[in-house]
Design a protein around this motif. Structure first.
Motif, PDB file in Angstrom:
ATOM      1  N   ALA A 170      61.109  -1.279  -7.944  1.00 28.88           N
ATOM      2  CA  ALA A 170      61.149  -2.036  -9.196  1.00 28.88           C
ATOM      3  C   ALA A 170      61.096  -3.518  -8.857  1.00 28.88           C
ATOM      4  O   ALA A 170      61.311  -3.922  -7.707  1.00 28.88           O
ATOM      5  CB  ALA A 170      62.430  -1.711  -9.978  1.00 28.88           C
ATOM      6  N   PHE A 171      60.827  -4.313  -9.867  1.00 25.89           N
ATOM      7  CA  PHE A 171      60.679  -5.754  -9.691  1.00 25.89           C
ATOM      8  C   PHE A 171      61.837  -6.460 -10.384  1.00 25.89           C
ATOM      9  O   PHE A 171      61.924  -6.425 -11.621  1.00 25.89           O
ATOM     10  CB  PHE A 171      59.343  -6.230 -10.273  1.00 25.89           C
TER      11      PHE A 171
ATOM     12  N   PHE B 100      51.553 -13.009 -12.823  1.00 21.03           N
ATOM     13  CA  PHE B 100      52.953 -13.117 -12.444  1.00 21.03           C
ATOM     14  C   PHE B 100      53.120 -12.808 -10.961  1.00 21.03           C
ATOM     15  O   PHE B 100      52.444 -11.920 -10.426  1.00 21.03           O
ATOM     16  CB  PHE B 100      53.817 -12.104 -13.194  1.00 21.03           C
TER      17      PHE B 100
ATOM     18  N   GLN C 248      59.914  -7.189 -22.477  1.00 22.21           N
ATOM     19  CA  GLN C 248      59.132  -8.416 -22.474  1.00 22.21           C
ATOM     20  C   GLN C 248      59.082  -9.012 -23.874  1.00 22.21           C
ATOM     21  O   GLN C 248      58.666  -8.346 -24.822  1.00 22.21           O
ATOM     22  CB  GLN C 248      57.713  -8.187 -21.958  1.00 22.21           C
TER      23      GLN C 248
ATOM     24  N   TYR D 102      64.789   0.083  -4.094  1.00 19.42           N
ATOM     25  CA  TYR D 102      64.232   0.737  -5.280  1.00 19.42           C
ATOM     26  C   TYR D 102      62.825   0.207  -5.542  1.00 19.42           C
ATOM     27  O   TYR D 102      62.473  -0.898  -5.143  1.00 19.42           O
ATOM     28  CB  TYR D 102      65.105   0.492  -6.512  1.00 19.42           C
TER      29      TYR D 102
ATOM     30  N   GLN E  44      57.684   1.936 -15.879  1.00 20.08           N
ATOM     31  CA  GLN E  44      56.940   1.677 -14.637  1.00 20.08           C
ATOM     32  C   GLN E  44      57.332   2.708 -13.606  1.00 20.08           C
ATOM     33  O   GLN E  44      58.493   3.102 -13.510  1.00 20.08           O
ATOM     34  CB  GLN E  44      57.252   0.276 -14.127  1.00 20.08           C
TER      35      GLN E  44
ATOM     36  N   TRP F   9      61.052 -12.249 -11.516  1.00 20.61           N
ATOM     37  CA  TRP F   9      59.677 -12.568 -11.875  1.00 20.61           C
ATOM     38  C   TRP F   9      59.529 -14.080 -12.038  1.00 20.61           C
ATOM     39  O   TRP F   9      60.448 -14.777 -12.474  1.00 20.61           O
ATOM     40  CB  TRP F   9      59.312 -11.926 -13.210  1.00 20.61           C
ATOM     41  N   GLY F  10      58.344 -14.571 -11.718  1.00 22.21           N
ATOM     42  CA  GLY F  10      57.998 -15.915 -12.115  1.00 22.21           C
ATOM     43  C   GLY F  10      57.681 -15.940 -13.604  1.00 22.21           C
ATOM     44  O   GLY F  10      57.606 -14.893 -14.252  1.00 22.21           O
ATOM     45  N   ARG F  11      57.501 -17.131 -14.145  1.00 21.89           N
ATOM     46  CA  ARG F  11      57.219 -17.263 -15.570  1.00 21.89           C
ATOM     47  C   ARG F  11      55.775 -16.943 -15.905  1.00 21.89           C
ATOM     48  O   ARG F  11      55.424 -16.742 -17.067  1.00 21.89           O
ATOM     49  CB  ARG F  11      57.565 -18.669 -16.046  1.00 21.89           C
TER      50      ARG F  11
ATOM     51  N   TYR G 107      61.357  -2.162 -18.397  1.00 23.95           N
ATOM     52  CA  TYR G 107      61.355  -3.608 -18.563  1.00 23.95           C
ATOM     53  C   TYR G 107      61.280  -3.966 -20.045  1.00 23.95           C
ATOM     54  O   TYR G 107      60.738  -3.223 -20.850  1.00 23.95           O
ATOM     55  CB  TYR G 107      60.134  -4.247 -17.859  1.00 23.95           C
TER      56      TYR G 107
ATOM     57  N   TYR H 139      58.323  -1.694 -21.463  1.00 23.09           N
ATOM     58  CA  TYR H 139      57.400  -1.011 -20.565  1.00 23.09           C
ATOM     59  C   TYR H 139      58.166  -0.123 -19.597  1.00 23.09           C
ATOM     60  O   TYR H 139      59.194  -0.525 -19.057  1.00 23.09           O
ATOM     61  CB  TYR H 139      56.597  -2.017 -19.733  1.00 23.09           C
TER      62      TYR H 139
ATOM     63  N   LEU I 129      63.671  -6.928 -15.903  1.00 20.51           N
ATOM     64  CA  LEU I 129      64.096  -5.601 -15.470  1.00 20.51           C
ATOM     65  C   LEU I 129      65.340  -5.181 -16.233  1.00 20.51           C
ATOM     66  O   LEU I 129      66.352  -5.885 -16.217  1.00 20.51           O
ATOM     67  CB  LEU I 129      64.370  -5.605 -13.961  1.00 20.51           C
TER      68      LEU I 129
ATOM     69  N   PHE J  65      66.625   0.396 -13.359  1.00 23.97           N
ATOM     70  CA  PHE J  65      65.947   0.857 -12.146  1.00 23.97           C
ATOM     71  C   PHE J  65      66.559   2.183 -11.723  1.00 23.97           C
ATOM     72  O   PHE J  65      67.647   2.560 -12.203  1.00 23.97           O
ATOM     73  CB  PHE J  65      66.027  -0.185 -11.025  1.00 23.97           C
TER      74      PHE J  65
ATOM     75  N   LEU K  40      62.997  -5.173  -5.825  1.00 22.86           N
ATOM     76  CA  LEU K  40      64.410  -4.874  -5.662  1.00 22.86           C
ATOM     77  C   LEU K  40      64.595  -4.015  -4.416  1.00 22.86           C
ATOM     78  O   LEU K  40      63.974  -2.959  -4.286  1.00 22.86           O
ATOM     79  CB  LEU K  40      64.913  -4.128  -6.899  1.00 22.86           C
TER      80      LEU K  40
ATOM     81  N   ALA L 203      61.353   2.680 -13.543  1.00 19.48           N
ATOM     82  CA  ALA L 203      62.052   1.535 -14.101  1.00 19.48           C
ATOM     83  C   ALA L 203      61.599   1.239 -15.532  1.00 19.48           C
ATOM     84  O   ALA L 203      60.532   1.697 -15.966  1.00 19.48           O
ATOM     85  CB  ALA L 203      61.821   0.296 -13.226  1.00 19.48           C
TER      86      ALA L 203
ATOM     87  N   ALA M 239      58.129 -13.609 -19.102  1.00 13.84           N
ATOM     88  CA  ALA M 239      57.888 -12.577 -18.109  1.00 13.84           C
ATOM     89  C   ALA M 239      58.697 -11.334 -18.457  1.00 13.84           C
ATOM     90  O   ALA M 239      59.716 -11.415 -19.157  1.00 13.84           O
ATOM     91  CB  ALA M 239      58.287 -13.082 -16.728  1.00 13.84           C
ATOM     92  N   PRO M 240      58.267 -10.177 -18.000  1.00 11.87           N
ATOM     93  CA  PRO M 240      59.096  -8.985 -18.164  1.00 11.87           C
ATOM     94  C   PRO M 240      60.455  -9.170 -17.486  1.00 11.87           C
ATOM     95  O   PRO M 240      60.572  -9.894 -16.495  1.00 11.87           O
ATOM     96  CB  PRO M 240      58.275  -7.889 -17.464  1.00 11.87           C
TER      97      PRO M 240
END
Lengths: 110, 119
Positions: free
Chosen positions: B105-106, B95, A39, B103, A90, B109-111, A37, A88, A47, A50, B100, A35, A44-45
């Motif tokens: 992957a994320f 964080f 930022q 997959y 990942q 996200w929180g702040r 990202y 980034y 997405l 993916f 997902l 993936a 926060a990053p």
């Protein structure tokens, strides 16, 4: 661990130019487990990509990605002012379960 | 729309306990998702800490396994992180994130919450 190396470390471009960011893995990565990202400072990053090449919801089509095995890339066809950020890559490895991130590429205004 | 919010003390003493909670809103934590903690030291990159599934299964970053634990409270729609005996090296922006489905992957996200380890 599967180490990820991103290049370049910093990419200086003007709005409207094409950006190509690279990420190389030390060992072969399952595309489903890769993936990208974005930022921005203080955030926060987010997405972007993916499955190595699928854009996440709401991501503009100027962002595209490709790659397989150990070499992956992210392309921004024409950089917009809001695209200046750190990117980034990942990956996920299952033995043992471990997510790792590249060190990041900073896309800055030239 | 699912949202995540981290909470916890901003300052922790060395050798104490660093404890953070991630509250999930707009959806159920008991859905078919893994949930993770990820941290970012000041000016540095991202490090995955570990993950938890609603049934309590966990996986941890091998480099942190002996120092951290993640738990989940489905009734409160929250999951938590504990870092034992923190040092200055644990100073970071923490964080929480949702995986997902299908997959690795994320997608949400929180702040983030900044934690400083200092006496």
């Amino acid at each position: 661990d599967i180490a990820l190396t991103q290049s370049p470390g910093t990419l200086s471009l003007s709005p409207g130019e094409r950006a190509t960011l690279s990420c190389r893995a030390f060992q072969s990565v399952n595309s489903r487990s890769f993936a990208w990202y974005q930022q921005k400072p203080g955030q926060a990053p987010r997405l972007l990509i993916f499955g190595a090449s699928t854009r996440a919801a709401g991501i503009p089509d100027r962002f595209s990605a490709s790659g397989s095995g150990t070499d992956f890339s992210l392309t921004i066809s024409r950089v917009e002012p809001e695209d200046f950020a750190v990117y980034y890559c990942q990956q996920y490895g299952s033995s043992p379960p471990l997510y790792t991130f590249g060190q990041g590429t900073k896309l800055e205004i030239k | 729309q699912v949202q995540l919010q981290e909470s916890g003390p901003g300052l922790v003493k060395p050798s104490g306990t660093l404890s953070l909670t991630c509250s999930v809103s707009g959806g159920s934590i008991s859905s078919n998702h893994w949930w993770s903690w990820i941290r970012q030291p000041p000016g540095q990159g991202l490090q995955w800490i570990g993950e938890i599934f609603p049934d309590g299964r966990t996986n941890y970053n091998p480099s942190l396994r002996s120092l951290v634990s993640i738990s989940i409270d489905n009734s409160k729609n929250q999951f938590s992180l504990k870092v034992n005996s923190p040092t200055a090296a644990d100073t970071a922006l923490y964080f929480c994130a949702r995986h997902l489905t299908g997959y690795d992957a994320f997608d949400i996200w929180g702040r983030g919450t900044m934690v400083t380890v200092s006496s």
